[in-house]
Design a protein around this motif. Structure first.
Motif, mmCIF file in Angstrom:
data_model
loop_
_atom_site.group_PDB
_atom_site.id
_atom_site.type_symbol
_atom_site.label_atom_id
_atom_site.label_comp_id
_atom_site.label_asym_id
_atom_site.label_seq_id
_atom_site.Cartn_x
_atom_site.Cartn_y
_atom_site.Cartn_z
ATOM 1 N N ALA A 283 0.839 -1.214 0.000
ATOM 2 C CA ALA A 283 0.000 0.000 0.000
ATOM 3 C C ALA A 283 0.870 1.260 0.000
ATOM 4 O O ALA A 283 0.574 2.226 -0.713
ATOM 5 C CB ALA A 283 -0.931 -0.017 1.207
ATOM 6 N N LYS B 63 -8.439 4.803 -2.189
ATOM 7 C CA LYS B 63 -8.900 5.760 -1.175
ATOM 8 C C LYS B 63 -7.792 6.746 -0.782
ATOM 9 O O LYS B 63 -8.063 7.908 -0.472
ATOM 10 C CB LYS B 63 -9.359 4.953 0.045
ATOM 11 C CG LYS B 63 -9.628 5.719 1.312
ATOM 12 C CD LYS B 63 -11.097 5.989 1.462
ATOM 13 C CE LYS B 63 -11.435 6.621 2.803
ATOM 14 N NZ LYS B 63 -10.818 7.885 3.039
ATOM 15 N N ASP B 64 -6.527 6.284 -0.798
ATOM 16 C CA ASP B 64 -5.459 7.063 -0.150
ATOM 17 C C ASP B 64 -4.463 7.751 -1.078
ATOM 18 O O ASP B 64 -3.658 8.548 -0.608
ATOM 19 C CB ASP B 64 -4.666 6.144 0.803
ATOM 20 C CG ASP B 64 -5.487 5.745 2.004
ATOM 21 O OD1 ASP B 64 -6.546 6.360 2.212
ATOM 22 O OD2 ASP B 64 -5.076 4.817 2.715
ATOM 23 N N THR C 50 -7.946 0.340 -0.613
ATOM 24 C CA THR C 50 -7.102 1.209 0.216
ATOM 25 C C THR C 50 -6.274 2.161 -0.649
ATOM 26 O O THR C 50 -6.171 3.351 -0.352
ATOM 27 C CB THR C 50 -6.164 0.346 1.092
ATOM 28 O OG1 THR C 50 -6.953 -0.623 1.769
ATOM 29 C CG2 THR C 50 -5.407 1.178 2.095
ATOM 30 N N TYR D 85 -1.250 2.356 8.010
ATOM 31 C CA TYR D 85 -1.610 1.039 7.451
ATOM 32 C C TYR D 85 -1.420 -0.095 8.456
ATOM 33 O O TYR D 85 -2.087 -1.119 8.355
ATOM 34 C CB TYR D 85 -0.805 0.766 6.175
ATOM 35 C CG TYR D 85 -1.248 1.637 5.017
ATOM 36 C CD1 TYR D 85 -2.600 1.903 4.821
ATOM 37 C CD2 TYR D 85 -0.334 2.205 4.141
ATOM 38 C CE1 TYR D 85 -3.022 2.712 3.788
ATOM 39 C CE2 TYR D 85 -0.756 3.015 3.092
ATOM 40 C CZ TYR D 85 -2.097 3.270 2.931
ATOM 41 O OH TYR D 85 -2.525 4.063 1.911
ATOM 42 N N PRO E 183 -11.671 -1.551 6.406
ATOM 43 C CA PRO E 183 -12.028 -2.296 5.184
ATOM 44 C C PRO E 183 -12.135 -3.798 5.429
ATOM 45 O O PRO E 183 -12.967 -4.474 4.821
ATOM 46 C CB PRO E 183 -10.900 -1.967 4.197
ATOM 47 C CG PRO E 183 -9.817 -1.351 4.992
ATOM 48 C CD PRO E 183 -10.422 -0.784 6.217
ATOM 49 N N MET F 52 -14.258 6.101 5.336
ATOM 50 C CA MET F 52 -13.839 4.762 4.916
ATOM 51 C C MET F 52 -14.997 3.769 4.955
ATOM 52 O O MET F 52 -15.119 2.916 4.067
ATOM 53 C CB MET F 52 -12.689 4.287 5.811
ATOM 54 C CG MET F 52 -12.143 2.923 5.465
ATOM 55 S SD MET F 52 -11.757 2.671 3.718
ATOM 56 C CE MET F 52 -10.014 2.373 3.767
ATOM 57 N N THR G 1 -4.818 -0.609 10.018
ATOM 58 C CA THR G 1 -5.992 -0.809 9.148
ATOM 59 C C THR G 1 -6.930 -1.873 9.714
ATOM 60 O O THR G 1 -6.485 -2.964 10.052
ATOM 61 C CB THR G 1 -5.532 -1.264 7.741
ATOM 62 O OG1 THR G 1 -4.691 -0.255 7.213
ATOM 63 C CG2 THR G 1 -6.706 -1.518 6.831
#
Lengths: 298, 448
Positions: free
Chosen positions: A90, A174-175, A171, A232, A238, A128, A235
């Motif tokens: 990520a 989104k980021d 992810t 991360y 999600p 999120m 996380t």
């Protein structure tokens, strides 16, 4: 006398109101960090030696039992491995996509920069949970948009080969905007004369990027890497919405495991022991990153 | 003048209606209930004003409002504030609120959170024998001779089938299966594939939630879920047989597919699958979300034609809890509300119908309106053959879910996956105060 007045006016802390302001702000910050960080962290650490369920007022000392159980829990180590892999991919994707798009926006060829900046940043400011529910529908094996677009029949969330990829895709989408905005800001703060000199010397765009932009952006990139790793490693939303760690345990991430132990099984002591190990790992990684960057600076 | 007359008439009519409504329960009106009785003429809190909070979770506002409306119509001196919380938040907020003296005096209970709640509950003042005289399943809720909550209804799994698909496949009422072998044949007939062999309509699906089904079907083989020392047992012949049969329905019969929809309940409503094993509340959900899907129900099939040890497990929908830390006057009102609720057949019926559960109150066992609900009616014949294992901690279902997904989606060996899940679950249950109530099942002696 004159000297006295001059030295008084130079020292910003000599003003009574400023001293009060400074003390108030610092005391508030200390109180804030004590109340919301240090004391809870201390309680959690102490709690990790207990059979602890605050919902029924249970707090029974069990020594190192939770730590022993965590260290011998294969699922915890598996989830840590998953978390590490997930974070590396990520962060890499965030940096690469961020650099590519920020460079494109930095270029004089691109018009409507504000529009694109806003567009890229929109997913970052969308909650999120809401995003995850939308993506869950997109991943539906029968009606999902993704299979329709790709012409595939993948059960994204229940096929062990794709479930983690599905969480990663969400992810990253989104980021990436966060990295674009921060890196673009970094690019605008770079000294323009370096670029002009390089252009005069005949350096092409690629050479300017790898020879000037990237080395000068190192502190910004490092900032994104460190904040992204910290984020991360924590996380869980999600995972909670899309897979609940499944199929089986294929998408178990450490923080989701901690969340599940604390808020589904109410085993707060065990969850605290896990949290501390994760906390130490994040602290270690952050320290290593700072050290590595410090060496490069030297 | 005309307007004045009209106003006067409507005022009088309103007054008459209001008085009639109040007198239905008000002072001097009849006592309600059979063994547990409620006398509306008895004042509460000596008729002095009192305010209490009543907590419940989202989705049942009409039901709880009905209780409050009916109760405050009899006792206008009692002010009840209903406090609604989302289901997940409810279980963290409620226990913390119950630690304080100003928490809710009365609240809705779900037995899956028994362990976190029991320490805050006051026992019912209604004698246990009175509760047992009016309700079934009370014995499983007796703790040291006291009852802190019991069931107003029993929810369990029944098989739902799509009537249009059933008819299209040429099936009639006579084809309703009673054994798993018969069921598998019916499922094959209900399965439709296109010319390329792709599934168009599944005869049966258990995708996305099979753990709830599995944790109940082992009873059909006489296998309890817990050992005598309260350890969970997953890795046994019965559970292995249940899971193997589920695999065979997909992999041998081809009546379904692991990737044909991820939520069999929703997929049944959407018309993708013909048969679905679901819990009672799905009946109302199907009617609300997919009214165009016409469905019927039949009792869960069994391995043989013989009556099994138990058809499945049930879970009770619980009566209200009373906060032992609330002030004494508030607790007394809460006790009175509980008595009012338990004695009141009309309210019991509303709760039973809203959740599609089999009524625990004996006077409602043959109620026509309730028996018109197909998923409840199919249970009537064998209701004594459904077992409650007790308020299971979530670790049991969570670990079975992991095992099932490992088997169905990750290709794990059945025995290995069940053993891992069993070991993890028993490790997580260490320190839990859970005690199985399987030994108090009426047919417990038949267990293997």
């Amino acid at each position: 006398m004159n000297l006295q007045i001059r030295s008084k006016s130079r020292d910003p802390l000599r003003s009574r109101s400023e001293i009060i302001l400074r003390n108030t702000v610092v005391a508030s910050l200390i109180l804030f960090f004590l109340a919301f960080y240090f004391i809870p962290i201390g309680i959690a650490f102490w709690g990790s030696f207990h059979l602890w369920n605050p919902l029924k007022g249970q707090f029974r000392y069990t020594g190192l039992k939770n730590w022993h159980n965590v260290l011998n829990n294969q699922l915890f180590w598996y989830s840590l491995k998953n978390t590490g892999l997930f974070s590396v991919i990520a962060v890499l994707a965030r940096i690469v996509i961020g650099l590519l798009l920020a460079s494109a926006l930095f270029s004089r060829l691109v018009k409507a920069k504000s529009f694109f900046r806003t567009l890229y940043y929109l997913p970052t400011i969308t909650p999120m949970v809401a995003v995850a529910f939308v993506w869950k529908n997109m991943y539906d094996p029968q009606f999902g948009l993704l299979n329709q677009l790709l012409g595939t029949k993948i059960n994204w969330l229940f096929d062990g080969r794709y479930a983690m990829l599905a969480i990663l895709l969400l992810t990253i989408w989104k980021d990436f905007g966060y990295a674009v905005v921060i890196l673009l800001g970094g690019m605008y703060s770079l000294p323009m004369d370096c670029f002009e000199a390089a252009e005069i010397d005949g350096a092409d765009a690629c050479q300017r990027f790898f020879g000037i932009t990237l080395p000068l952006l190192r502190p910004t990139v490092l900032f994104i890497v460190i904040t992204s790793f910290i984020s991360y490693f924590q996380t869980y939303i999600p995972v909670m919405v899309l897979t609940q760690g499944g199929p089986g345990t294929k998408t178990q991430l450490a923080t989701y495991l901690i969340f599940d132990q604390a808020f589904s099984k109410y085993n707060f002591g065990y969850a605290s022991a896990m949290s501390f190990i994760l906390f130490l790992l994040i602290a270690l990684l952050t320290a290593l990153s700072f050290r590595a960057s410090g060496r490069k600076e030297q | 003048m005309k307007q004045f007359t009209r106003r006067a008439i409507s005022l009088v009519l309103t007054l008459v209606m209001a008085l009639t409504a109040i007198s239905a329960y008000g002072e001097g009106s009849a006592v309600i209930g059979s063994t547990i009785q409620y006398d509306p003429s008895k004042p509460v809190n000596n008729g002095e004003d009192i305010a209490i909070e009543f907590w419940y979770w989202t989705g049942a506002d009409k039901l709880f409002q009905a209780v409050v409306d009916e109760y405050t119509a009899i006792h206008p001196n009692v002010k009840i504030t209903l406090v609604e919380n989302p289901f997940d938040d409810y279980w963290t907020k409620l226990p913390l609120a119950l630690q304080e003296p100003n928490g809710p005096a009365i609240f809705n209970v779900h037995n899956s959170h028994h362990e976190n709640l029991i320490g805050y509950l006051a026992p019912y003042v209604i004698p246990v024998e009175d509760l047992e005289a009016d309700f079934v399943g009370v014995s499983a809720h007796i703790i040291d001779g006291k009852v802190y909550y019991t069931d107003y209804g029993m929810m369990t799994a029944t098989m739902y089938y799509n009537k249009a698909m059933w008819e299209k496949a040429g099936l009639t009422e006579a084809d309703i299966p009673t054994t798993w072998d018969e069921f598998r044949e019916v499922a094959k007939k209900l399965t439709i594939r296109d010319e390329n062999g792709n599934l168009v309509q599944a005869g049966f699906s258990f995708n996305g939630g099979a753990q709830g089904d599995v944790l109940g079907m082992q009873y059909q083989y006489g296998q309890n879920l817990f050992t005598a020392d309260n350890k969970v047992t997953f890795n046994n012949d019965a559970v292995r047989s249940v899971i193997q049969r589920m695999k065979d329905i997909y992999e041998v019969d081809g009546s379904g597919d692991y990737n044909f929809g991820n939520n069999s309940g929703d997929n049944f409503g959407q018309g993708m699958i013909a048969m679905y094993l679901g819990w009672g509340f799905m009946h109302g959900l199907f009617q609300a979300l997919w009214p165009e899907t016409e469905f019927g129900s039949f009792e869960i099939p069994t391995p043989t034609k013989d009556v099994p040890y138990a058809y499945h497990r049930y879970n009770g929908e619980s009566t209200f809890g009373i906060n032992k830390n609330a002030p004494a006057d508030q607790q007394a009102v809460a006790q009175d509300i509980v008595r009012f609720f338990l004695a009141n057949d009309a309210l019991q019926k509303q709760f039973v119908l809203a959740n599609s559960v089999f009524p625990a109150k004996k006077t409602l066992a043959a109620d026509t309106d309730i028996m018109n609900v197909s998923s409840i009616a199919v249970l009537a014949k064998h209701i004594d053959r459904y077992i409650w294992p007790g308020p299971m901690p979530s670790a049991v279902e969570n670990n079975m879910k992991i095992a099932i997904e490992d088997i169905f989606y990750n290709g794990a060996d059945i025995g290995t996956a069940l053993k891992n899940a069993e070991d993890t679950c028993n490790m997580e249950l260490e320190g839990s105060e859970f005690e199985s109530v399987e030994p108090s099942y009426a047919h417990a002696s038949e267990a293997k």
